[in-house]
Design a protein around this motif. Structure first.
Motif, PDB file in Angstrom:
ATOM      1  N   MET A   1       0.838  -1.141   0.334  1.00  0.00           N
ATOM      2  CA  MET A   1      -0.223   0.049   0.116  1.00  0.00           C
ATOM      3  C   MET A   1       1.008   1.197  -0.139  1.00  0.00           C
ATOM      4  O   MET A   1       0.557   2.105  -0.421  1.00  0.00           O
ATOM      5  CB  MET A   1      -0.911  -0.105   1.104  1.00  0.00           C
ATOM      6  CG  MET A   1      -2.181  -0.938   1.040  1.00  0.00           C
ATOM      7  SD  MET A   1      -3.415  -1.003   2.438  1.00  0.00           S
ATOM      8  CE  MET A   1      -2.234  -1.081   3.674  1.00  0.00           C
ATOM      9  N   LYS A   2       1.985   1.206   0.797  1.00  0.00           N
ATOM     10  CA  LYS A   2       2.891   2.386   0.792  1.00  0.00           C
ATOM     11  C   LYS A   2       3.464   2.581  -0.639  1.00  0.00           C
ATOM     12  O   LYS A   2       3.715   3.825  -1.147  1.00  0.00           O
ATOM     13  CB  LYS A   2       4.100   2.247   1.823  1.00  0.00           C
ATOM     14  CG  LYS A   2       4.860   3.297   1.731  1.00  0.00           C
ATOM     15  CD  LYS A   2       6.151   3.121   3.026  1.00  0.00           C
ATOM     16  CE  LYS A   2       6.860   4.621   3.274  1.00  0.00           C
ATOM     17  NZ  LYS A   2       7.328   4.577   4.518  1.00  0.00           N
ATOM     18  N   SER A   3       3.690   1.477  -1.428  1.00  0.00           N
ATOM     19  CA  SER A   3       4.185   1.720  -2.611  1.00  0.00           C
ATOM     20  C   SER A   3       3.159   2.316  -3.535  1.00  0.00           C
ATOM     21  O   SER A   3       3.403   3.115  -4.577  1.00  0.00           O
ATOM     22  CB  SER A   3       4.539   0.099  -3.308  1.00  0.00           C
ATOM     23  OG  SER A   3       4.951   0.362  -4.550  1.00  0.00           O
ATOM     24  N   PHE A   4       1.897   1.716  -3.657  1.00  0.00           N
ATOM     25  CA  PHE A   4       0.636   2.310  -4.228  1.00  0.00           C
ATOM     26  C   PHE A   4       0.652   3.845  -4.159  1.00  0.00           C
ATOM     27  O   PHE A   4       0.531   4.349  -5.069  1.00  0.00           O
ATOM     28  CB  PHE A   4      -0.636   1.684  -3.905  1.00  0.00           C
ATOM     29  CG  PHE A   4      -0.731   0.162  -4.651  1.00  0.00           C
ATOM     30  CD1 PHE A   4       0.005  -0.228  -5.960  1.00  0.00           C
ATOM     31  CD2 PHE A   4      -1.439  -0.741  -3.843  1.00  0.00           C
ATOM     32  CE1 PHE A   4      -0.424  -1.437  -6.385  1.00  0.00           C
ATOM     33  CE2 PHE A   4      -1.500  -2.196  -4.410  1.00  0.00           C
ATOM     34  CZ  PHE A   4      -1.143  -2.407  -5.482  1.00  0.00           C
ATOM     35  N   SER A   5       0.525   4.076  -2.816  1.00  0.00           N
ATOM     36  CA  SER A   5       0.522   5.406  -2.570  1.00  0.00           C
ATOM     37  C   SER A   5       1.556   6.481  -3.063  1.00  0.00           C
ATOM     38  O   SER A   5       1.560   7.578  -3.418  1.00  0.00           O
ATOM     39  CB  SER A   5       0.432   5.637  -1.143  1.00  0.00           C
ATOM     40  OG  SER A   5      -0.921   5.186  -0.554  1.00  0.00           O
ATOM     41  N   ALA A   6       2.949   5.898  -2.827  1.00  0.00           N
ATOM     42  CA  ALA A   6       4.102   6.727  -3.108  1.00  0.00           C
ATOM     43  C   ALA A   6       4.130   6.904  -4.827  1.00  0.00           C
ATOM     44  O   ALA A   6       4.503   8.106  -5.297  1.00  0.00           O
ATOM     45  CB  ALA A   6       5.456   5.976  -2.875  1.00  0.00           C
ATOM     46  N   ASP A   7       3.604   5.956  -5.748  1.00  0.00           N
ATOM     47  CA  ASP A   7       3.322   5.839  -7.160  1.00  0.00           C
ATOM     48  C   ASP A   7       2.433   7.204  -7.446  1.00  0.00           C
ATOM     49  O   ASP A   7       2.547   7.983  -8.440  1.00  0.00           O
ATOM     50  CB  ASP A   7       3.082   4.860  -7.721  1.00  0.00           C
ATOM     51  CG  ASP A   7       4.169   3.910  -7.804  1.00  0.00           C
ATOM     52  OD1 ASP A   7       5.199   4.076  -7.533  1.00  0.00           O
ATOM     53  OD2 ASP A   7       3.890   2.696  -8.031  1.00  0.00           O
ATOM     54  N   ALA A   8       1.363   7.139  -6.554  1.00  0.00           N
ATOM     55  CA  ALA A   8       0.111   8.201  -6.919  1.00  0.00           C
ATOM     56  C   ALA A   8       0.805   9.529  -6.578  1.00  0.00           C
ATOM     57  O   ALA A   8       0.594  10.517  -7.324  1.00  0.00           O
ATOM     58  CB  ALA A   8      -1.067   8.022  -6.147  1.00  0.00           C
ATOM     59  N   LYS A   9       1.629   9.764  -5.222  1.00  0.00           N
ATOM     60  CA  LYS A   9       2.119  11.008  -5.044  1.00  0.00           C
ATOM     61  C   LYS A   9       3.085  11.453  -6.003  1.00  0.00           C
ATOM     62  O   LYS A   9       3.018  12.716  -6.390  1.00  0.00           O
ATOM     63  CB  LYS A   9       2.899  10.816  -3.603  1.00  0.00           C
ATOM     64  CG  LYS A   9       2.074  10.677  -2.369  1.00  0.00           C
ATOM     65  CD  LYS A   9       2.742  10.681  -1.113  1.00  0.00           C
ATOM     66  CE  LYS A   9       1.923  10.110   0.053  1.00  0.00           C
ATOM     67  NZ  LYS A   9       2.871   9.726   1.316  1.00  0.00           N
ATOM     68  N   LEU A  10       3.778  10.666  -6.538  1.00  0.00           N
ATOM     69  CA  LEU A  10       4.847  11.133  -7.658  1.00  0.00           C
ATOM     70  C   LEU A  10       4.107  11.422  -9.053  1.00  0.00           C
ATOM     71  O   LEU A  10       4.279  12.335  -9.610  1.00  0.00           O
ATOM     72  CB  LEU A  10       5.905   9.866  -7.999  1.00  0.00           C
ATOM     73  CG  LEU A  10       6.692  10.066  -9.209  1.00  0.00           C
ATOM     74  CD1 LEU A  10       7.634  11.479  -8.987  1.00  0.00           C
ATOM     75  CD2 LEU A  10       7.489   8.782  -9.507  1.00  0.00           C
ATOM     76  N   SER A  11       2.957  10.710  -9.320  1.00  0.00           N
ATOM     77  CA  SER A  11       2.087  11.071 -10.265  1.00  0.00           C
ATOM     78  C   SER A  11       1.489  12.417 -10.149  1.00  0.00           C
ATOM     79  O   SER A  11       1.435  13.314 -11.188  1.00  0.00           O
ATOM     80  CB  SER A  11       1.030  10.106 -10.619  1.00  0.00           C
ATOM     81  OG  SER A  11      -0.142  10.145  -9.898  1.00  0.00           O
TER      82      SER A  11
END
Length: 119
Positions: A74-84
């Motif tokens: 979930m942290k990875s999913f959230s981090a990708d979204a933050k970067l996007s």
């Protein structure tokens, strides 16, 4: 905010919400409405940013074996979204949750993650 009895129920509902944004975006794109497309892809990305925070109370209901792994995913999913969002990229928003070589009908990464969780 709805209450769920399990972490998997929460994730399933979360996934439904995120994919409804994507579906609306793609329907708009099919009609040539790029503004609405961007609006719903942005909503998808914003929702993915908060996944790890919204999931936290429900993760407590998961087994110890699932907690650590799930928190990382979930942290990875959230981090990708933050970067996007930082990149302000509708293309990146649309790619969230999808493998690079995904074909029509393939499950997205969140769906695969959910299906892989023990009952």
């Amino acid at each position: 905010m709805p209450q769920f009895s399990t972490f998997k129920e929460f994730l399933t509902d979360f996934h439904t919400t995120v994919m409804s944004f994507e579906k609306k975006a793609l329907e708009a794109l099919d009609k040539g409405d790029t503004d609405t497309y961007k609006k719903y892809m942005l909503l998808k990305a914003e929702k993915m940013v908060v996944l790890e925070y919204e999931a936290h109370p429900y993760l407590k209901t998961a087994s110890e074996a699932v907690k650590s792994y799930a928190a990382k995913v979930m942290k990875s999913f959230s981090a990708d979204a933050k970067l996007s969002l930082k990149m302000d990229s509708p293309f990146y928003w649309s790619a969230l949750l999808w493998e690079e070589d995904a074909k029509p009908g393939d499950p997205d990464c969140l769906e695969t993650f959910i299906k892989g969780l023990p009952e």
